[in-house]
Design a protein around this motif. Structure first.
Motif, PDB file in Angstrom:
ATOM      1  N   MET A   1       0.838  -1.197   0.000  1.00 48.61           N
ATOM      2  CA  MET A   1       0.000   0.000   0.000  1.00 48.61           C
ATOM      3  C   MET A   1       0.877   1.254   0.000  1.00 48.61           C
ATOM      4  O   MET A   1       1.887   1.314   0.697  1.00 48.61           O
ATOM      5  CB  MET A   1      -0.925  -0.007   1.209  1.00 48.61           C
ATOM      6  CG  MET A   1      -1.920   1.150   1.257  1.00 48.61           C
ATOM      7  SD  MET A   1      -3.044   1.066   2.664  1.00 48.61           S
ATOM      8  CE  MET A   1      -4.019  -0.368   2.222  1.00 48.61           C
ATOM      9  N   ILE A   3       0.646   5.236   0.756  1.00 50.62           N
ATOM     10  CA  ILE A   3      -0.186   6.258   1.402  1.00 50.62           C
ATOM     11  C   ILE A   3       0.500   7.610   1.293  1.00 50.62           C
ATOM     12  O   ILE A   3       1.649   7.768   1.703  1.00 50.62           O
ATOM     13  CB  ILE A   3      -0.437   5.915   2.880  1.00 50.62           C
ATOM     14  CG1 ILE A   3      -1.125   4.550   3.004  1.00 50.62           C
ATOM     15  CG2 ILE A   3      -1.289   6.995   3.537  1.00 50.62           C
ATOM     16  CD1 ILE A   3      -1.248   4.061   4.439  1.00 50.62           C
ATOM     17  N   LYS A   5       0.061  11.620   2.335  1.00 51.03           N
ATOM     18  CA  LYS A   5      -0.683  12.534   3.215  1.00 51.03           C
ATOM     19  C   LYS A   5      -0.038  13.917   3.213  1.00 51.03           C
ATOM     20  O   LYS A   5       1.179  14.052   3.386  1.00 51.03           O
ATOM     21  CB  LYS A   5      -0.722  11.999   4.644  1.00 51.03           C
ATOM     22  CG  LYS A   5      -1.611  10.783   4.840  1.00 51.03           C
ATOM     23  CD  LYS A   5      -1.710  10.408   6.321  1.00 51.03           C
ATOM     24  CE  LYS A   5      -2.657   9.240   6.538  1.00 51.03           C
ATOM     25  NZ  LYS A   5      -2.776   8.879   7.979  1.00 51.03           N
ATOM     26  N   ASN A  21      -3.427  14.194  -1.040  1.00 49.87           N
ATOM     27  CA  ASN A  21      -3.796  13.108  -0.127  1.00 49.87           C
ATOM     28  C   ASN A  21      -4.449  11.992  -0.936  1.00 49.87           C
ATOM     29  O   ASN A  21      -5.448  12.211  -1.622  1.00 49.87           O
ATOM     30  CB  ASN A  21      -4.796  13.597   0.937  1.00 49.87           C
ATOM     31  CG  ASN A  21      -4.176  14.546   1.940  1.00 49.87           C
ATOM     32  OD1 ASN A  21      -3.594  14.142   2.924  1.00 49.87           O
ATOM     33  ND2 ASN A  21      -4.307  15.844   1.666  1.00 49.87           N
ATOM     34  N   THR A  23      -4.567   7.271  -1.161  1.00 54.37           N
ATOM     35  CA  THR A  23      -4.060   5.947  -0.824  1.00 54.37           C
ATOM     36  C   THR A  23      -4.178   5.034  -2.042  1.00 54.37           C
ATOM     37  O   THR A  23      -5.269   4.877  -2.596  1.00 54.37           O
ATOM     38  CB  THR A  23      -4.835   5.328   0.356  1.00 54.37           C
ATOM     39  OG1 THR A  23      -4.649   6.142   1.524  1.00 54.37           O
ATOM     40  CG2 THR A  23      -4.344   3.918   0.650  1.00 54.37           C
ATOM     41  N   GLU A  25      -3.900   1.299  -3.431  1.00 58.87           N
ATOM     42  CA  GLU A  25      -4.034  -0.038  -2.870  1.00 58.87           C
ATOM     43  C   GLU A  25      -3.505  -1.112  -3.814  1.00 58.87           C
ATOM     44  O   GLU A  25      -3.621  -0.989  -5.041  1.00 58.87           O
ATOM     45  CB  GLU A  25      -5.502  -0.312  -2.545  1.00 58.87           C
ATOM     46  CG  GLU A  25      -6.080   0.645  -1.521  1.00 58.87           C
ATOM     47  CD  GLU A  25      -7.546   0.365  -1.218  1.00 58.87           C
ATOM     48  OE1 GLU A  25      -8.115  -0.541  -1.865  1.00 58.87           O
ATOM     49  OE2 GLU A  25      -8.110   1.049  -0.354  1.00 58.87           O
TER      50      GLU A  25
END
Length: 239
Positions: A1, A3, A5, A21, A23, A25
């Motif tokens: 994953m 991520i 931010k 921002n 994510t 997967e």
């Protein structure tokens, strides 16, 4: 994953990315689109670790649950991140056989590397003669992009970023590249494809399409969003 931010990025005093921002997967294909200068390649370069980009103190990028902003590009590559070049460079005197033997560092037997390259090259309609020549030396645009795909196949990374893999290739090469990428898809890999065009999406169905405008992530949708962009452009998405 993967991520991301609060990612804000500068080159010197110029802001390139603003508070991204998202994510990403495993098992999914993502497409990044946007007008020229929107930050697509910059985002990819930040993920890969290009040192010219300076991230803000609040920025965080985590891959496999580990913060990677402090890692060098080669360390990120060892973690399983691969990024193709928009304009692959020539390596005079170094064939792809030699490059892959060096990069793999004894992890795979040289004969096995050769056999794998020959197998994948056949699937991509790459001749044996090109495999033996200096990498990308007087290669066409499509041949250079296929060499990027071959490297990704041998390295077998977890995160694959293809920056304009469809630029400068003919229809037959595009189909071969798309077919090969589809074959590489599995539940453990993340694919990020950066493109200006919708044509590669006729052969690769993305799970998500992300639109960057002015360094901001302004819209997320499915393949229908790419079709809408092709018809209407980006102006109505600016914020």
């Amino acid at each position: 994953m993967l991520i991301i931010k609060n990612l804000s990025v500068n080159i010197e005093r110029k802001k390139i990315l603003n508070n991204i921002n998202f994510t990403f997967e495993p098992g999914r294909v993502y497409v990044l689109m946007g007008p020229n200068g929107s930050g697509k390649s910059s985002l990819a370069s930040v993920i890969m670790g290009n040192p010219i980009y300076k991230t803000s103190a609040r920025s965080k990028v985590k891959f496999k649950n580990e913060g990677i902003l402090g890692l060098k590009a080669e360390e990120r590559a060892k973690q399983g991140i691969f990024m193709s070049f928009q304009n692959p460079v020539s390596l005079t005197g170094v064939s792809i056989y030699q490059l892959m033997r060096y990069v793999m560092g004894g992890k795979i037997d040289p004969l096995a590397i050769r056999q794998q390259l020959q197998k994948y090259a056949k699937e991509l309609s790459v001749s044996e003669e090109l495999l033996s020549r200096s990498l990308n030396d007087n290669f066409s645009g499509g041949e250079r992009k296929k060499m990027e795909i071959l490297q990704a196949a041998i390295l077998d990374p977890s995160l694959l970023i293809f920056d304009e893999i469809d630029t400068g290739v003919d229809v037959d090469s595009l189909k071969a590249i798309a077919k090969f990428i589809n074959k590489m898809r599995d539940k453990k890999k993340i694919f990020i494809i950066i493109t200006h065009y919708n044509r590669i999406l006729k052969y690769i169905k993305p799970d998500k399409v992300l639109i960057l405008v002015g360094g901001k992530l302004v819209k997320v949708g499915d393949s229908r969003l790419a079709e809408k962009i092709e018809k209407s452009g980006y102006e109505h998405l600016s914020s």
